[in-house]
Design a protein around this motif. Structure first.
Motif, PDB file in Angstrom:
ATOM      1  N   GLY A  11       5.410  17.827 -15.012  1.00 28.94           N
ATOM      2  CA  GLY A  11       5.905  16.691 -14.252  1.00 28.94           C
ATOM      3  C   GLY A  11       5.940  16.945 -12.755  1.00 28.94           C
ATOM      4  O   GLY A  11       6.048  16.011 -11.972  1.00 28.94           O
ATOM      5  N   GLU A  22      12.252  15.325 -17.448  1.00 30.74           N
ATOM      6  CA  GLU A  22      11.535  14.427 -18.364  1.00 30.74           C
ATOM      7  C   GLU A  22      10.212  15.003 -18.850  1.00 30.74           C
ATOM      8  O   GLU A  22       9.815  14.762 -19.988  1.00 30.74           O
ATOM      9  CB  GLU A  22      11.277  13.085 -17.678  1.00 30.74           C
ATOM     10  CG  GLU A  22      12.547  12.306 -17.410  1.00 30.74           C
ATOM     11  CD  GLU A  22      12.318  11.082 -16.543  1.00 30.74           C
ATOM     12  OE1 GLU A  22      11.163  10.837 -16.121  1.00 30.74           O
ATOM     13  OE2 GLU A  22      13.306  10.376 -16.273  1.00 30.74           O
ATOM     14  N   ASN A  23       9.489  15.745 -17.984  1.00 33.77           N
ATOM     15  CA  ASN A  23       8.131  16.189 -18.328  1.00 33.77           C
ATOM     16  C   ASN A  23       7.894  17.681 -18.193  1.00 33.77           C
ATOM     17  O   ASN A  23       6.760  18.132 -18.308  1.00 33.77           O
ATOM     18  CB  ASN A  23       7.121  15.459 -17.430  1.00 33.77           C
ATOM     19  CG  ASN A  23       7.241  13.961 -17.569  1.00 33.77           C
ATOM     20  OD1 ASN A  23       7.203  13.427 -18.651  1.00 33.77           O
ATOM     21  ND2 ASN A  23       7.425  13.275 -16.448  1.00 33.77           N
TER      22      ASN A  23
END
Length: 72
Positions: free
Chosen positions: A62, A57-58
């Motif tokens: 992340g 996701e990041n």
């Protein structure tokens, strides 16, 4: 075990935790399975699953620690 108010990891503990997370990111990039990464890093498979989701996701950011926990 419960943390005290505003508890969490100290900066040197966060650095130690990141030393485990960054090699995990390399494994994610190579397409290694969660069980292989967990065994290599001596962490739980569930922990690797959470990190992979965060990485997906990041990206690498992340996986970095977000800083000390703050009291509300």
């Amino acid at each position: 075990m419960r943390y005290v108010q505003g508890g969490g990891l100290r900066p040197h503990e966060q650095t130690a935790r990141e030393r485990i997370r960054m090699p995990a990111a390399e494994g994610f990039g190579r397409g290694e399975k969660n069980t292989v990464i967990a065994k290599d890093l001596r962490v739980s498979r569930r922990s690797v699953e959470r990190r992979r989701r965060s990485w997906r996701e990041n990206g690498i950011e992340g996986l970095r620690c977000s800083g000390p926990a703050k009291a509300r």
